[in-house]
Design an enzyme around this catalytic site. Structure first.
Site, mmCIF file in Angstrom:
data_model
loop_
_atom_site.group_PDB
_atom_site.id
_atom_site.type_symbol
_atom_site.label_atom_id
_atom_site.label_comp_id
_atom_site.label_asym_id
_atom_site.label_seq_id
_atom_site.Cartn_x
_atom_site.Cartn_y
_atom_site.Cartn_z
ATOM 1 N N PHE B 20 -36.973 27.772 11.291
ATOM 2 C CA PHE B 20 -37.450 27.618 12.296
ATOM 3 C C PHE B 20 -37.920 29.063 12.222
ATOM 4 C CE2 PHE B 20 -37.631 28.221 17.195
ATOM 5 C CZ PHE B 20 -38.440 26.883 17.708
ATOM 6 N N VAL B 160 -47.919 20.489 -0.424
ATOM 7 C CA VAL B 160 -49.049 20.467 -1.140
ATOM 8 C C VAL B 160 -50.086 20.300 -0.223
ATOM 9 C CG1 VAL B 160 -49.745 19.657 -2.814
ATOM 10 C CG2 VAL B 160 -47.829 18.847 -3.561
ATOM 11 N N LYS B 233 -46.071 22.508 -6.825
ATOM 12 C CA LYS B 233 -47.310 21.592 -6.361
ATOM 13 C C LYS B 233 -47.679 20.856 -7.632
ATOM 14 C CE LYS B 233 -48.350 24.332 -3.109
ATOM 15 N NZ LYS B 233 -50.024 25.534 -2.612
#
Lengths: 344, 344
Positions: B20, B160, B233
């Site tokens: 959170f 990504v 990524k």
């Protein structure tokens, strides 16, 4: 018209193709190349059960052999094919066994014909429609409503930015938010001319001449140069994405014929290019030459097209690709066909 | 876990959110703003039935009130909320009533923890998973296979190019063809540094310093500057889009720390910029600084990210947008959630 025509988990998807020019033949070529991949990947057995063109039609419930049809089209001997009859679209539409009409006849943004007639006849017969024909601009909302009421799909990815999946990106990738405005370079010919002026210091007339010699501009260049093509595309874009209900005549339109080399050079000195931009904020639709920062992702050169979405949550998102081209536009048509087939 | 929990044509979609921080709170903010629109548009009533964070959890089968939870998070008083318990993820996962786990804890590309533990536990419980956590790079193929075998969705759009819907574009918009290769600018921090060097003539050290002062670079900048983030990524991209089965260590990686201002100025003189490019052709994965023509759509400046798909039928297609940002990444998470909800 979608039948429970399964073979194991394989579904037959029958296509009636109207228009067998660049895009129609391109569509057949892609299907010939990729049919096996589509069977494997999507369980879709895509068959061309009808093809209509200016001189007549081919019809075969089992699927027209693709390589042969492509060969006859390329050799401009369509009437020599053994499936050839002189039946027109009006004859064939009433009897052809097809789930989807692929409408690939030339655009006519004045009357919309014969595209609109074809599309409406297909809806009458309960067929889904995929089209590359910008004639839909004439009656866009009517067509969308007819399809919705009948529970039929109506898809037109190839009409704007052939090589850029604009509408499917909007529908499939931006679901979580609203699009606030759109603006883009929607015509490759004018962008090519402006690029030659910017990069090589050519006058408008010389750049246009060069574009004609390279086959990028037509002999009658008004459709591109005066922003007519961009305007038709902007109307389709804005109506589809921003929910407007505009018509061609509602767009404020200005072409590129009056742009001087001096203006372009002055812009360049200050870090800008001049591009023919179509934009809509959901109320005002405008096509006109505008200054674009050379640093903007929208500032693409040559025959490229680019569209910028201003979104609620992602700031701006820009997508750049080839605007036209037979294979690009045909591939957009095929994407629409597969997306219908995968859903039904 | 997807229940026939309909109210008319309305479907409840219950989310257990783990993490959170920026992205988790951003997700709650978007939901608070858009919940009504999602009900209308997609018939999806999205409820947050659990939130876990470092200090404990909130659980409520009826849905945690969003504005309140966001307020307590913003005020850094999570433990003061009336739903607060000190239960950890391990306590909550066994009992929370949720269809989808949203995993938004920080990335750890060495061990993959705690992200991998969370995701696997959700699969154990028959939940779909949406994550923004690049830790999945550690076990990418195992996770994909687990989800496939269990008939569960596993989505990771936010990992990504947060502001660019790369994976959904690949899956939803390029169905008719294969992607041959991908290359892109995958890290906004390094791109910002290279842009300052190119545009303002700053040295690498000065540009990095400026990026730190603007909050674009972390105090420990190695993760960005040495290409570690771009590499993680690229592995996710290549495995998901080109079907490779590579791991982080399989990538040839070079960062931007050794790029001199002279090199950039030399490139500029010849019409090129230097960009940190990640690319994969399906066999070789490389992250390194490369010359990019200033005319290329890939040559975007500032913190923008850009990805170029080389496709079978559309030539190249480039998509440009914000790479990171709490709202952008959260919006990618929401897109994934809606796409699961629309399908189930």
């Amino acid at each position: 018209m979608i039948k429970d025509d399964w073979c194991g988990s394989m579904k037959n998807l029958k296509i009636y193709l109207v228009g067998f020019g660049n895009i129609g033949v391109g569509f057949a070529k892609i299907l010939a190349k990729k049919a096996e991949a589509y069977r494997e990947r999507y369980g879709l057995n895509i068959l061309l059960t009808g093809i209509s063109f200016a001189e007549g039609s081919y019809v075969s419930g089992k699927g027209i052999p693709l390589d042969e049809a492509i060969g006859y089209a390329t050799a401009r001997k369509l009437q020599k094919h053994k499936l050839y009859t002189n039946e027109s679209f009006d004859d064939v539409i009433g009897k052809v066994d097809a789930d989807i009409l692929v409408e690939a006849t030339p655009t006519n943004i004045d009357s919309g014909q014969p595209g609109l007639k074809h599309i409406n006849a297909a809806f009458d017969r309960g067929m889904h429609v995929v089209t590359s024909n910008k004639s839909i601009v004439v009656d866009f909302h009517k067509l969308v409503e007819r399809a919705e009421k009948a529970g039929l799909e109506f898809k037109y990815e190839a009409t704007v930015g052939g090589g850029i999946p604009i509408f499917s990106m909007y529908r499939q990738c931006l679901q979580s938010q609203d699009v606030i405005s759109i603006r883009g370079i929607l015509n490759g010919t004018t962008n090519y001319i402006l690029t030659r002026m910017y990069e090589d210091g050519l006058s408008f007339d010389s750049a246009l001449q060069q574009a004609k010699e390279m086959g990028i501009a037509e002999a009658n260049s008004s459709y591109d140069v005066d922003g007519i093509d961009s305007t038709a595309k902007l109307v389709i874009l804005s109506n589809a994405i921003l929910g407007t209900n505009h018509r061609y005549k509602d767009v404020k339109r200005e072409g590129i014929a009056n742009i001087s080399l001096e203006a372009i050079q002055m812009a360049k000195k200050h870090g800008f290019a001049i591009r023919l931009i179509g934009q809509s904020d959901g109320r005002h639709l405008v096509v006109k030459p505008r200054l674009v920062s050379v640093r903007s992702p929208l500032n693409v050169g040559g025959t490229l097209n680019a569209l910028e979405f201003e979104t609620e949550l992602l700031d701006t998102l820009t997508i750049v690709g080839k605007g036209a081209g037979s294979i690009e536009s045909s591939s957009a048509v095929m994407s629409d066909v597969i997306s219908i087939g995968s859903r039904c």
